[in-house]
Design a protein around this motif. Structure first.
Motif, PDB file in Angstrom:
ATOM      1  N   VAL A 287       2.502   8.662  -4.462  1.00 32.41           N
ATOM      2  CA  VAL A 287       1.468   7.619  -4.434  1.00 32.41           C
ATOM      3  C   VAL A 287       0.302   8.012  -5.343  1.00 32.41           C
ATOM      4  O   VAL A 287      -0.230   7.181  -6.079  1.00 32.41           O
ATOM      5  N   ILE A 288      -0.076   9.293  -5.331  1.00 29.82           N
ATOM      6  CA  ILE A 288      -1.108   9.759  -6.265  1.00 29.82           C
ATOM      7  C   ILE A 288      -0.490  10.139  -7.606  1.00 29.82           C
ATOM      8  O   ILE A 288      -0.996   9.774  -8.667  1.00 29.82           O
TER       9      ILE A 288
ATOM     10  N   GLU B 244       4.191  15.698  -0.961  1.00 31.67           N
ATOM     11  CA  GLU B 244       3.434  15.337  -2.168  1.00 31.67           C
ATOM     12  C   GLU B 244       3.805  16.411  -3.188  1.00 31.67           C
ATOM     13  O   GLU B 244       3.466  17.582  -2.982  1.00 31.67           O
TER      14      GLU B 244
ATOM     15  N   ASP C  80       6.474  11.773  -2.134  1.00 28.45           N
ATOM     16  CA  ASP C  80       5.385  10.803  -2.041  1.00 28.45           C
ATOM     17  C   ASP C  80       4.567  10.940  -3.319  1.00 28.45           C
ATOM     18  O   ASP C  80       3.722  11.820  -3.448  1.00 28.45           O
TER      19      ASP C  80
ATOM     20  N   TYR D   8      -1.209  14.034   3.131  1.00 28.87           N
ATOM     21  CA  TYR D   8      -1.486  12.712   3.696  1.00 28.87           C
ATOM     22  C   TYR D   8      -0.483  11.725   3.127  1.00 28.87           C
ATOM     23  O   TYR D   8      -0.274  11.679   1.908  1.00 28.87           O
ATOM     24  N   HIS D   9       0.145  10.989   4.015  1.00 32.71           N
ATOM     25  CA  HIS D   9       1.116   9.994   3.554  1.00 32.71           C
ATOM     26  C   HIS D   9       0.766   8.618   4.114  1.00 32.71           C
ATOM     27  O   HIS D   9       1.650   7.831   4.460  1.00 32.71           O
ATOM     28  N   GLY D  10      -0.530   8.346   4.254  1.00 29.37           N
ATOM     29  CA  GLY D  10      -0.939   7.075   4.821  1.00 29.37           C
ATOM     30  C   GLY D  10      -1.109   7.197   6.319  1.00 29.37           C
ATOM     31  O   GLY D  10      -0.916   8.272   6.897  1.00 29.37           O
TER      32      GLY D  10
ATOM     33  N   LYS E 294      -1.113   3.216  -5.705  1.00 28.54           N
ATOM     34  CA  LYS E 294      -2.255   3.467  -6.595  1.00 28.54           C
ATOM     35  C   LYS E 294      -2.042   2.955  -8.032  1.00 28.54           C
ATOM     36  O   LYS E 294      -2.227   1.782  -8.295  1.00 28.54           O
TER      37      LYS E 294
ATOM     38  N   SER F 139       0.852  -1.199   0.000  1.00 25.89           N
ATOM     39  CA  SER F 139       0.000   0.000   0.000  1.00 25.89           C
ATOM     40  C   SER F 139       0.878   1.237   0.000  1.00 25.89           C
ATOM     41  O   SER F 139       2.096   1.167   0.263  1.00 25.89           O
ATOM     42  N   GLY F 140       0.230   2.380  -0.239  1.00 24.51           N
ATOM     43  CA  GLY F 140       0.934   3.649  -0.157  1.00 24.51           C
ATOM     44  C   GLY F 140       1.378   3.931   1.273  1.00 24.51           C
ATOM     45  O   GLY F 140       2.439   4.515   1.505  1.00 24.51           O
ATOM     46  N   THR F 141       0.566   3.531   2.227  1.00 30.25           N
ATOM     47  CA  THR F 141       0.924   3.706   3.641  1.00 30.25           C
ATOM     48  C   THR F 141       2.251   3.028   3.943  1.00 30.25           C
ATOM     49  O   THR F 141       3.162   3.617   4.536  1.00 30.25           O
TER      50      THR F 141
ATOM     51  N   ASN G 269      -4.292  15.781  -1.210  1.00 29.82           N
ATOM     52  CA  ASN G 269      -5.060  15.432  -0.016  1.00 29.82           C
ATOM     53  C   ASN G 269      -5.573  16.619   0.798  1.00 29.82           C
ATOM     54  O   ASN G 269      -6.083  16.443   1.899  1.00 29.82           O
TER      55      ASN G 269
HETATM   56  C1  LIG Z   1      -0.050  10.912  -1.279  1.00 28.64           C
HETATM   57  C2  LIG Z   1      -0.497   9.661  -0.582  1.00 28.64           C
HETATM   58  N1  LIG Z   1       0.403   8.922   0.094  1.00 28.64           N
HETATM   59  C3  LIG Z   1       0.049   7.797   0.716  1.00 28.64           C
HETATM   60  C4  LIG Z   1      -1.248   7.341   0.691  1.00 28.64           C
HETATM   61  C5  LIG Z   1      -1.619   6.068   1.381  1.00 28.64           C
HETATM   62  O1  LIG Z   1      -1.874   5.085   0.431  1.00 28.64           O
HETATM   63  P1  LIG Z   1      -2.790   3.818   0.784  1.00 28.64           P
HETATM   64  O2  LIG Z   1      -4.175   4.309   0.956  1.00 28.64           O
HETATM   65  O3  LIG Z   1      -2.593   2.907  -0.411  1.00 28.64           O
HETATM   66  O4  LIG Z   1      -2.236   3.224   2.023  1.00 28.64           O
HETATM   67  C6  LIG Z   1      -2.210   8.067   0.010  1.00 28.64           C
HETATM   68  C7  LIG Z   1      -3.610   7.623  -0.016  1.00 28.64           C
HETATM   69  O5  LIG Z   1      -4.492   8.264  -0.497  1.00 28.64           O
HETATM   70  C8  LIG Z   1      -1.833   9.268  -0.650  1.00 28.64           C
HETATM   71  O6  LIG Z   1      -2.714  10.019  -1.313  1.00 28.64           O
END
Ligand SMILES: Cc1ncc(COP(=O)(O)O)c(C=O)c1O
Length: 430
Positions: free
Chosen positions: A245-246, A210, A243, A148-150, A271, A120-122, A215
């Motif tokens: 993830v998005i 980010e 980060d 938000y970073h999880g 993602k 996961s991103g978390t 977020n």
């Molecule tokens: C920038 C960012 N990092 C980390 C995460 C966490 O990812 P996950 O929901 O897959 O754990 C998210 C989730 O929306 C995110 O937007």
């Protein structure tokens, strides 16, 4: 798009879910608490559309919060999942597909010379922070307000009202000790970053950011903010973590770092690289990544990491994206946002639409939104009203003001035109 606009079955399932899960959901924003009303239960999706249990259809701009850039149930992606699943769903041992996806990611984002797949991103962000601490031998990190970073402990921290607040956990259950090493600063405020780093660099391991915020709603970096953060982190031996993830594979075949021409030290992905299956990744130079066990002493592991079904789904998605021209969705998104702005202006509605390539947020304020405090000037009651009205028109936007909306390659001009017409119909009453 709405056939019946009746959600009786959704209501029934939601009532049952309330007796089974906290707030009836497996992730908080799904509960619609930020916009009121009850969540819609989705039965299936195809392309740009999702269909609920009552037979209503919606043009989907949430796309599972970003991963589905090719749209729902893309035929080739689904075939790759089925093929992988037939060969076994998990081995807990290396597979060739893991090499293939790692090679493809590395070719797109060269700074990820070596990388690890997680679930996961978390996990990606949590592991990236641990890696930065292991590499630098320092404890503190800087994150930005509203980012938000999880949901790992040390990252669930928001700023106090002061300029540079030391961590106060946003969530109960986070020990104050875990939050103490997190410094929260306002996004786009380079002077605060400079001041905090100049004073405390000896204890700061990393800045996590980010590159384009999603977020707090969409907010872009301004006035070469990221370039300046890059310069100052390099100057003081602090690692810069993007980060993505998005943003990874959202704007181009690579990260925001490719587009903006900035090389972070560590990159987090999630993602889109899973194409709708659970995955995440973190990567850096070989020297930094070799801190991870068993090459190094930074422990990180996962029973299902590099899961063959998730990897097959992500690999197919990335292979399709590699051959795809991103101009198409960027232009469609531009058309949508430009028309919404024009309509709002003509109707004298105070609206700001932030767009970055194919992601966007409509804020109910006429002031610019460039950080957390300006985002929070938006009138969330108006957003809730707008969300519900658009839902009734068969358009599924993010059920919270402080989220990004996305386009996929499956969205058509017709979808955009329909959305603009719906917006035009409902906005007068907001
Ligand atoms: C920038 C960012 N990092 C980390 C995460 C966490 O990812 P996950 O929901 O897959 O754990 C998210 C989730 O929306 C995110 O937007």
């Amino acid at each position: 798009m709405i056939k019946k606009n009746i959600r009786k079955k959704s209501e029934k399932y939601y009532k049952e879910a309330l007796s089974l899960m906290p707030a009836g959901v497996n992730s908080p924003v799904r509960a619609f608490n930020a916009v009121g009303g009850n969540p819609v239960f989705i039965k299936w999706g195809k392309g740009s559309k999702i269909y609920d249990v009552d037979g209503n259809s919606y043009i989907d701009y949430v796309l599972s919060w970003g991963p589905l850039i090719l749209g729902h149930a893309h035929k080739q992606v689904i075939n790759s999942i089925v093929k992988a699943a037939r060969a076994g769903t998990s081995f807990g041992a290396p597979t060739v597909a893991e090499n293939e996806i790692a090679r493809l990611i590395k070719s797109a984002i060269p700074g990820m010379q070596s990388l690890r797949l997680v679930n996961s991103g978390t996990e990606a962000a949590m592991s990236a922070i641990r890696l930065a601490r292991s590499y630098t031998g320092k404890d503190k990190i800087i994150k930005f307000e509203g980012a938000y970073h999880g949901h790992s402990d040390g990252l669930l921290v928001k700023a106090g009202s002061g300029a540079a607040a030391f961590g106060v956990p946003t969530s109960s259950g986070v020990p104050r000790g875990s939050a103490r090493d997190t410094i929260v600063l306002p996004f786009n405020d380079i002077e605060k970053v400079k001041a905090v780093i100049a004073a405390g660099h000896k204890n700061i391991a990393a800045v996590i950011i980010e590159p384009v915020c999603g977020n707090m709603g969409v907010a872009a970096p301004l006035n070469k903010f990221l370039q300046k953060v890059r310069t100052i982190t390099r100057q003081y031996g602090i690692l810069l973590i993007f980060d993505e993830v998005i943003t990874g594979f959202r704007f181009c075949f690579g990260g925001a770092q490719n587009l903006l021409k900035i090389k972070p030290d560590i990159t987090c992905l999630g993602k889109i690289i899973g194409g709708g299956m659970p995955i995440g990744a973190y990567g850096a130079s070989k020297k930094i990544m070799d801190c991870a066990a068993p090459s190094g002493s930074m422990y990180q592991a996962g029973t299902l990491s590099g899961n063959p079904v998730a990897v097959a789904c992500g690999l197919k998605t990335l292979r399709i994206l590699k051959k795809t021209d991103y101009k198409k969705i960027n232009l469609l998104c531009e058309e949508l946002c430009t028309d919404m702005k024009k309509i709002a202006k003509a109707k004298k509605k105070k609206i700001t639409v932030n767009r970055f390539c194919s992601m966007f947020t409509v804020f109910f304020t006429n002031k610019n939104v460039s950080d957390y405090s300006s985002a929070y000037r938006s009138d969330t009651e108006k957003y809730a009203n707008y969300f519900s009205k658009m839902l009734s028109e068969g358009v599924y936007f993010a059920p919270s003001q402080f989220e990004a909306n996305f386009l996929s390659f499956a969205h058509t001009k017709k979808d955009i035109e329909y959305t603009i017409e719906a917006f035009n119909r409902i906005i007068t009453d907001i």
